[in-house]
Design an enzyme around this catalytic site. Structure first.
Site, PDB file in Angstrom:
ATOM      1  N   SER A 239      40.489  90.414  87.821  1.00  0.00           N
ATOM      2  CA  SER A 239      40.049  89.829  86.569  1.00  0.00           C
ATOM      3  C   SER A 239      39.880  90.896  85.485  1.00  0.00           C
ATOM      4  O   SER A 239      40.860  91.501  85.071  1.00  0.00           O
ATOM      5  CB  SER A 239      38.754  89.056  86.812  1.00  0.00           C
ATOM      6  N   ASP A 449      45.669  79.840  88.074  1.00  0.00           N
ATOM      7  CA  ASP A 449      44.594  80.394  87.240  1.00  0.00           C
ATOM      8  C   ASP A 449      44.972  80.320  85.771  1.00  0.00           C
ATOM      9  O   ASP A 449      46.118  80.586  85.402  1.00  0.00           O
ATOM     10  CB  ASP A 449      44.347  81.849  87.648  1.00  0.00           C
ATOM     11  N   CYS A 452      43.145  84.375  83.567  1.00  0.00           N
ATOM     12  CA  CYS A 452      44.061  85.527  83.491  1.00  0.00           C
ATOM     13  C   CYS A 452      45.360  85.071  84.141  1.00  0.00           C
ATOM     14  O   CYS A 452      45.667  85.434  85.276  1.00  0.00           O
ATOM     15  CB  CYS A 452      43.482  86.751  84.199  1.00  0.00           C
ATOM     16  N   HIS A 510      42.181  82.016  90.529  1.00  0.00           N
ATOM     17  CA  HIS A 510      41.764  83.331  90.054  1.00  0.00           C
ATOM     18  C   HIS A 510      41.467  84.298  91.194  1.00  0.00           C
ATOM     19  O   HIS A 510      41.813  85.475  91.123  1.00  0.00           O
ATOM     20  CB  HIS A 510      40.524  83.133  89.186  1.00  0.00           C
ATOM     21  N   GLU A 511      40.804  83.818  92.227  1.00  0.00           N
ATOM     22  CA  GLU A 511      40.420  84.660  93.367  1.00  0.00           C
ATOM     23  C   GLU A 511      41.426  84.447  94.497  1.00  0.00           C
ATOM     24  O   GLU A 511      41.174  83.696  95.436  1.00  0.00           O
ATOM     25  CB  GLU A 511      38.996  84.314  93.824  1.00  0.00           C
TER      26      GLU A 511
END
Length: 610
Positions: A239, A449, A452, A510-511
């Site tokens: 991130s 995501d 980002c 995202h993760e």
């Protein structure tokens, strides 16, 4: 009203509901090289329960004034940086080491540890743990660091406080409990945390790099339980780690060069053998990646419209036209670079307009900012760590004198409005210098995501100025294949030339390690072993180059099963607004920190459920 601040990691919330117990069983070492610098640590005996595998949690303590000569302003506060180190499950004495940093700015790396790639996951009751078979410490020593100061379990001055809910986490207020502790509930809490003062932490990636380098000088060469046979160091970030990763590692590279030339920051400094930089869904440069927010919002792999064609066209004009957002970006950077007196006036407009677009449109579409296939009130990754870290037994095992702060608003605001670090450039150029200096760079992006997004990540990867730029740009995408896949289809697509790779991971937000743990683990290990990312079967050479389509932006992915909100009261953004209102009113039933009944999804919340 739309938020004008975006915290670039899905960790928002807090888990402070009691005072930590007095730390016991702590060992303290005085630095052999630095006066008044100490290391304190203990063996927690939690999370990593594999027989014979040890972990150590503790702090590197830098006294006030220690960084006065390098950060350009007085450091009149202590820096107590928390770490949690895990031995590799296999051959720790000869295993390499990787550092993991979450982003924010202001986000704790304990999120990555307990929610993404660490040795354990928390159970649905938020009280115990189970082992993670895809933990990154299977064959690598792992070091998780809460930075900068005031993030996670790192602190300056322990301060008693009360906590009230806000859009991002909880807002803390220093409190005097000499007349007694007030009555608490699910949304009004007490505890001990950092001071919350913006002048008691780093204000920029550059300042944070100094503190982390001094942490590394102390930890690597004075912590008695890390004596590797392989002195290679990798850094993996996520991130806002798109700033941290290249900013920190380039600074470390520069210090190595100064040590070689006899111009080091301090006498007796040690070189750090830099091996791999990994960036997971990183926001590296908002100016370079900015336009891709509009492209992704209109045409993404899952055909989920964040905005319609009319809004898309309007936003593109707003970005591109003379005097538009892109021009404002350039004006903000020029004002920062030249120290203009009106920098705040120029840059505040960019903060409000641009971050408002990122956060506002995705919320209006009821899509998750960190996974657009999920609702805005996103229950994944399961937020059990917040309740787990309220337990006295856990805080005691870690030996921490403060409660857990998942996101430090002091840090977030200092980076966003203090120095406008979020809008600074130079990080893509740092990636080029690292590559040409022998560091391997691997960029990994989950393609659902938005915060980002992978389109911006790809644009950043193609913009890196380095000696093999043209060869990387001319490489094609090839399928990402796993050693023992659970499905026959590819897990993603990889472009690689020599030591630079970019991978788009399907069905991941995202993760990435939370969504695709095996894919993330194999990418991590292939980078560590210096073999190709797509298959793990070819050694990396100067001639390694993937073949295939040059443009995969049109490659669509079938959406997975529907995910419904499930309100976890310690993580505000898992809760729909109407449910949260009832939480505040005390008219809901809460069990194991989850709202039950009242239309909420009452599934057990296991990882595989989502």
């Amino acid at each position: 009203m739309r938020s004008t601040g975006l915290i670039l990691a899905a960790f928002v919330g807090t888990a402070v509901c009691q005072f930590p117990p007095k730390p016991e069983g702590i060992k303290v070492l005085k630095s052999k090289f630095h006066e008044n610098v100490t290391i304190s640590y203990k063996e927690p005996g939690i999370c990593e329960m594999t027989p014979g595998v040890k972990s150590y949690a503790g702090y590197v303590h830098l006294p006030p004034g220690f960084l006065d000569h390098v950060i350009g302003e007085p450091q009149d506060y202590p820096i107590n940086t928390f770490f949690w180190f895990f031995e590799a499950r296999k051959n720790p004495s000869t295993a390499p080491l990787a550092i993991w940093l979450n982003g924010g700015p202001g986000g704790s790396s304990i999120m990555g540890l307990l929610e993404e790639n660490g040795p354990c996951f928390i159970t649905p009751d938020s009280k115990s743990t189970v082992l993670n078979q895809w933990s990154w410490n299977n064959e690598v020593n792992m070091l998780y660091i809460d930075q900068p100061n005031q993030v996670g379990f790192s602190y300056d001055i322990p301060t008693n406080a009360t906590f009230s809910p806000a859009d991002f986490g909880f807002i803390s207020e220093p409190a005097d409990f000499s007349d007694g502790v007030p009555r608490t509930n699910m949304t009004f809490m007490v505890g001990t945390v950092s001071s919350g003062q913006q002048n008691s932490t780093a204000h920029s990636t550059a300042q944070a790099a100094h503190a982390l380098w001094h942490f590394a000088q102390t930890w690597f060469f004075e912590f008695p339980h890390y004596k590797p046979g392989d002195d290679k160091i990798s850094l993996w970030t996520e991130s806002y780690g798109g700033h941290y990763g290249p900013g920190f590692m380039r600074f470390f590279q520069e210090q190595n060069e100064k040590i070689d030339s006899g111009e080091s920051l301090e006498k007796g400094a040690h070189k750090l053998h830099l091996d791999v930089l990994g960036i997971v869904n990183g926001c590296v440069d908002f100016l370079v990646q900015g336009e891709d927010y509009f492209h992704y919002g209109f045409d993404n792999p899952y055909d989920i419209p964040i905005f319609n064609k009319s809004s898309y066209d309007t936003l593109l004009r707003t970005w591109r036209h003379p005097g538009g957002l892109k021009s404002q970006f350039y004006a903000c950077r020029a004002a920062i670079d030249h120290g203009f007196a009106n920098v705040s006036t120029i840059c505040n407009n960019v903060v409000g307009d641009f971050l408002g677009v990122i956060d506002g449109y995705v919320t209006d579409a009821d899509a998750g900012a960190y996974d657009i296939t999920h609702p805005a009130a996103d229950p994944f990754p399961p937020p059990y760590l917040y309740g787990y870290l309220t337990q006295e037994s856990v805080l005691g095992a870690l030996g921490v004198p403060v409660n857990y702060t998942p996101v430090s608003m002091a840090v977030n605001q200092a980076f966003t409005f203090g120095t406008y670090d979020v809008f600074l450039g130079g990080f893509i150029e740092s990636l080029g210098a690292l590559l040409d200096g022998g560091v391997k760079v691997h960029m990994v992006y989950g393609d659902s995501d938005y915060a980002c997004n992978w389109l911006g990540g790809e644009t950043a990867s193609l913009s890196i100025p380095h000696s093999s730029h043209s060869a990387f740009v001319s490489a094609g995408y090839t399928p990402l294949l796993l050693s023992k896949p659970s499905v026959s289809t590819p897990y993603g697509l990889t472009r690689q030339h020599s030591t630079l790779s970019f991978t788009r991971v399907f069905h991941a937000g995202h993760e990435v390690p939370s969504y695709q743990p095996q894919a993330a683990y194999e990418i991590f290990m292939r980078a560590t072993r210096n073999v190709d990312i797509a298959t793990g079967t070819k050694p990396v050479t100067e001639d390694l180059k993937t073949e295939g389509m040059k443009d995969v932006r049109g490659v669509k992915v079938q959406r997975g099963k529907e995910v419904k909100p499930r309100c976890y009261v310690l993580k505000r953004r898992t809760c729909a607004d109407d449910v949260w209102e009832r939480v505040l009113n005390g008219t809901v039933e809460v069990r194991d920190w989850f709202v039950v009944g009242d239309g909420e999804d009452d599934r057990g919340g296991e990882w595989d459920d989502l």
